[in-house]
Design an enzyme around this catalytic site. Structure first.
Site, PDB file in Angstrom:
ATOM      1  N   CYS A  72       0.828  -1.205   0.000  1.00 55.60           N
ATOM      2  CA  CYS A  72       0.000   0.000   0.000  1.00 55.60           C
ATOM      3  C   CYS A  72       0.864   1.258   0.000  1.00 55.60           C
ATOM      4  CB  CYS A  72      -0.929   0.004   1.208  1.00 55.60           C
ATOM      5  SG  CYS A  72      -2.043   1.440   1.253  1.00 55.60           S
ATOM      6  N   CYS A  78      -0.693   5.773   7.275  1.00 55.38           N
ATOM      7  CA  CYS A  78      -2.028   5.299   7.648  1.00 55.38           C
ATOM      8  C   CYS A  78      -1.937   4.465   8.913  1.00 55.38           C
ATOM      9  CB  CYS A  78      -2.623   4.474   6.510  1.00 55.38           C
ATOM     10  SG  CYS A  78      -4.225   3.732   6.902  1.00 55.38           S
ATOM     11  N   CYS A 381     -11.846 -13.735  18.793  1.00 59.49           N
ATOM     12  CA  CYS A 381     -10.880 -12.900  18.067  1.00 59.49           C
ATOM     13  C   CYS A 381      -9.748 -12.477  18.999  1.00 59.49           C
ATOM     14  CB  CYS A 381     -11.569 -11.680  17.468  1.00 59.49           C
ATOM     15  SG  CYS A 381     -12.388 -10.624  18.669  1.00 59.49           S
TER      16      CYS A 381
END
Length: 425
Positions: A72, A78, A381
């Site tokens: 990316c 980011c 998770c």
């Protein structure tokens, strides 16, 4: 304690549980973002608010063999992906070790490791963009890591392309939404070829403003694939615009999703988890679904028999009850952290599926440990809390028969696991 130097040379030894590189600094352990084991770096060291030494890489003197060029173009600024700089082989092995270490730490070893599932990128169906007005300019994007600054990114390597096409459609409408100086979150969940949009933040200021903005939002929904636009206020939701209901198929159920409904982050991940659960079901026709949400596993369980589902969210319970009308489904609203399902009820099931939030389910695990239900299937998770709860179950006579990793949190330290427990005689 002596003050660490502003800059120094460091050798990255390993990755911490959140994906930061660890190195031995002059005054103790230092954590450095976006580094890899065997990297040789020069870095500035500072102490954060918690007293932890953190390093900002100035230069990579010698790159690690485990390092790759991040796919990316926005990776450096980011805040979402943190591990794109790792080679796929090292990244996958590191995630598997995270799970192994979490269970070994509590003395639990599965009887069988099932083949891990690593999903591909560009498949995440939910994103949250932050909208903020800065010096007269409207910015829409992601937060930078450990910062309140927003990166106005133009593409994303983990989200569905449809969501970033939608982001471009939003641009003419952003000045109408960014009225004040406070940030506004615009969340999108892609369901059945359309987006469910949720706004969080100070959107309206007075009745006149509300009328104007509602008109803008209606126009937006007409030109964009947005089925519904809702506003979140604390823990409540208000539907502002609904072009058409947001529906989701779970097994034999068609559920009208309430605003803010939780779905697994990817469609492929959901399918993998549901397959793992159904393949582990024993013979029988009575099943319990704890922390059921809107029915991710409930609908699949209904294909095998009667189901009792337990969930704390009133909106989710209402949606699931409506979808399960005239089916072999009973739905109960219950906070399983304070009022776990009892041993007596658990004993009536041939299998129990439990999918708690990241915090795990200590109190519910204690009840399950005392039960005689022959099969428990856990989804989590957070391997650390899953391992902790697995320890409680093992003390009650349950054996971890199998453990499977499903990685749908691409390029992050988060990871999903499915554990199958059987009661030993």
């Amino acid at each position: 304690m002596s003050i660490a130097p502003k800059t120094c040379s460091l050798s990255i030894l390993s990755l911490g549980p959140k994906g930061d590189g660890t190195a031995k600094g002059p005054n103790g352990w230092v954590y450095l973002e976006r580094t890899a084991p065997l990297d040789q770096v020069r870095a500035k060291i500072h102490r954060d608010k918690l007293g932890v030494f953190r390093g900002e890489v100035i230069d990579i003197v010698q790159p690690s063999p485990h390092r790759q060029t991040p796919p990316c173009v926005h990776f450096d600024h980011c805040g979402n992906c943190t591990l794109q700089h790792l080679t796929p082989e090292f990244y996958q092995q590191w995630k598997l070790e995270l799970v192994r270490e979490a269970f070994l730490k509590v003395g639990i070893k599965p009887q069988k490791w099932l083949p891990p599932i690593f999903l591909k990128n560009k498949n995440r169906r939910r994103v949250t963009f932050t909208l903020r007005k800065n010096q007269g300019k409207v910015v829409l994007g992601y937060y930078q890591r450990r910062s309140q600054k927003i990166s106005e990114i133009s593409s994303c390597e983990i989200a569905l392309p449809e969501l970033f096409q939608l982001k471009e459609t939003l641009k003419p409408f952003l000045p109408f939404l960014a009225r004040g100086l406070e940030p506004i979150d615009l969340s999108f969940q892609w369901v059945n070829h359309q987006a469910d949009m949720l706004i969080t933040g100070p959107l309206f200021k007075g009745a006149k403003s509300e009328t104007q903005l509602l008109s803008v939002l209606r126009d937006l929904s007409q030109i964009a694939p947005i089925g519904r636009i809702s506003l979140r206020r604390e823990n409540s939701f208000k539907i502002l615009v609904e072009k058409e209901p947001i529906k989701k198929i779970f097994g034999s159920l068609e559920v009208l999703l309430p605003p803010g409904a939780f779905l697994q982050p990817t469609e492929e991940g959901e399918s993998a988890l549901v397959a793992a659960v159904t393949q582990a079901l024993p013979e029988g026709n009575r099943f319990g679904d704890l922390f059921s949400g809107c029915g991710t596993f409930t609908g699949a369980l209904l294909n095998h028999g009667e189901v009792e589902a337990f969930e704390s969210s009133r909106d989710a319970v209402k949606a699931l009850s409506l979808a399960g009308k005239n089916k072999n489904l009973k739905v109960y609203q219950s906070d399983l952290f304070t009022h776990p399902v009892s041993v007596k009820t658990l004993n009536s099931f041939d299998a129990v599926v439990f999918d708690p939030p990241r915090a795990g389910c200590i109190e519910q695990a204690k009840q399950m440990a005392r039960s005689q239900c022959k099969t428990l299937i856990g989804i989590s998770c957070n391997p650390a809390t899953m391992a902790r709860d697995a320890k409680i179950l093992s003390q009650g006579g349950y054996q971890l028969k199998s453990l499977q990793v499903v990685d749908q949190f691409f390029w992050s330290h988060h990871i999903e696991v499915v554990g199958v427990f059987q009661k030993q005689r």
